[in-house]
Design an enzyme around this catalytic site. Structure first.
Site, mmCIF file in Angstrom:
data_model
loop_
_atom_site.group_PDB
_atom_site.id
_atom_site.type_symbol
_atom_site.label_atom_id
_atom_site.label_comp_id
_atom_site.label_asym_id
_atom_site.label_seq_id
_atom_site.Cartn_x
_atom_site.Cartn_y
_atom_site.Cartn_z
ATOM 1 N N SER A 144 0.841 -1.197 0.000
ATOM 2 C CA SER A 144 0.000 0.000 0.000
ATOM 3 C C SER A 144 0.871 1.238 0.000
ATOM 4 O O SER A 144 2.007 1.220 0.507
ATOM 5 C CB SER A 144 -0.895 0.013 1.255
ATOM 6 O OG SER A 144 -1.545 1.263 1.396
ATOM 7 N N TYR B 38 -1.299 -1.209 10.171
ATOM 8 C CA TYR B 38 -1.460 -1.436 8.737
ATOM 9 C C TYR B 38 -0.221 -0.956 7.975
ATOM 10 O O TYR B 38 0.350 -1.684 7.154
ATOM 11 C CB TYR B 38 -2.708 -0.704 8.251
ATOM 12 C CG TYR B 38 -2.990 -0.818 6.777
ATOM 13 C CD1 TYR B 38 -3.615 -1.944 6.247
ATOM 14 C CD2 TYR B 38 -2.675 0.223 5.902
ATOM 15 C CE1 TYR B 38 -3.894 -2.052 4.893
ATOM 16 C CE2 TYR B 38 -2.947 0.134 4.549
ATOM 17 C CZ TYR B 38 -3.561 -1.003 4.046
ATOM 18 O OH TYR B 38 -3.834 -1.090 2.708
ATOM 19 N N LYS C 64 2.523 -3.383 5.994
ATOM 20 C CA LYS C 64 2.626 -3.221 4.547
ATOM 21 C C LYS C 64 4.054 -2.856 4.133
ATOM 22 O O LYS C 64 4.528 -3.261 3.058
ATOM 23 C CB LYS C 64 1.635 -2.160 4.060
ATOM 24 C CG LYS C 64 0.178 -2.593 4.119
ATOM 25 C CD LYS C 64 -0.097 -3.836 3.284
ATOM 26 C CE LYS C 64 -1.573 -4.128 3.145
ATOM 27 N NZ LYS C 64 -1.827 -5.396 2.411
#
Length: 252
Positions: free
Chosen positions: A139, A152, A156
């Site tokens: 991401s 997150y 990532k």
């Protein structure tokens, strides 16, 4: 351009909707046999039926990839049904969008460890058949700071590091490993559509960071993944390809 994918076999995790579904459909359109999994059965079966209309072989299984045994069972079933695995796309996310214990656990188990485990399981099969390709879905949040999505973002970013390490380790076995890092992607029922209707100021703030002037689509990410996973990308390994409309501003 012929991507030289016809007759290949691909596994895509978390592929019942959004980016994963778009990748599966693009690959099926190239004549690739497809194995997909997801936690929700209704959406999974709908996508399975859609893939079946393309004429390729399809394997679809309900699976929580954060559970190691369930993931291994799915991968073994995919190999048996398709006859092998040439391309693995690690797309699943636990969406740990905060900094609490639950978010970290979900992000580590689903975003990171599911990709690590799947790569560990599948790459020996690829080696035995002469090579293959792995694509992690990371991401833009791995490279930019967005709100409080600490878990997150960190996991990532770890995927990018893992990809580079595996690219070097597996090169002699003719296995390529790359990352696609999408920017903010909008689709019906997805997170950003929900944000648009539930928190418009935040949606507009994110939109203002994208020079292209709009959010991306799953199909735009899928096109990048399909190319990277194809033999046409034969000299590309260890790369991180941003698909973000210029959302990431850094040089690296």
């Amino acid at each position: 351009m012929d991507l030289q994918l016809k007759g290949k076999n691909a596994v895509i995790t978390a592929a019942s909707k959004g980016i994963g579904k778009a990748i599966a459909l693009r690959l099926a359109g190239e004549g690739v046999n497809i194995a997909i999994c997801a936690r929700g059965e209704a959406a999974l079966r709908a996508t399975e039926a859609e893939l079946g209309q393309t004429g390729v072989k399809v394997c679809a299984q309900v699976c929580d990839v954060g559970q190691a045994d369930a993931l291994e069972h799915f991968l073994m079933q995919a190999r048996e049904t398709l006859g092998g695995v040439d391309l693995l796309v690690n797309n699943a996310s636990g969406f740990g969008l905060s900094d609490d214990e639950d978010a970290w656990q979900a992000s580590v188990n689903v975003d990171l460890m599911a990709a690590v485990r799947a790569t560990r399981i599948v790459t020996p099969w690829m080696e035995a058949s002469g090579g293959g390709s792995v694509v992690h879905i990371s991401s833009v949040a791995a490279l930019e700071v967005f709100g409080s999505a600490a878990a997150y973002s960190a996991t990532k970013l770890a995927l990018i590091s893992h990809s580079k390490m595996m690219a070097v380790t597996l090169a002699a076995k003719k296995i390529r490993v790359n990352v696609v890092a999408p920017g903010s992607i909008e689709f019906p029922g997805g997170m950003w559509e929900n944000v648009k209707h539930g928190n418009r100021p935040f949606y507009d703030a994110i939109l203002s960071t994208i020079p292209w002037g709009r959010l991306g689509t799953p199909g735009e990410v899928a096109d990048a993944v399909v190319f990277l996973g194809s033999p046409r990308a034969s000299w590309i390994t260890g790369a991180c390809l941003l698909v973000d409309g210029g959302q990431h501003k850094g040089t690296f």
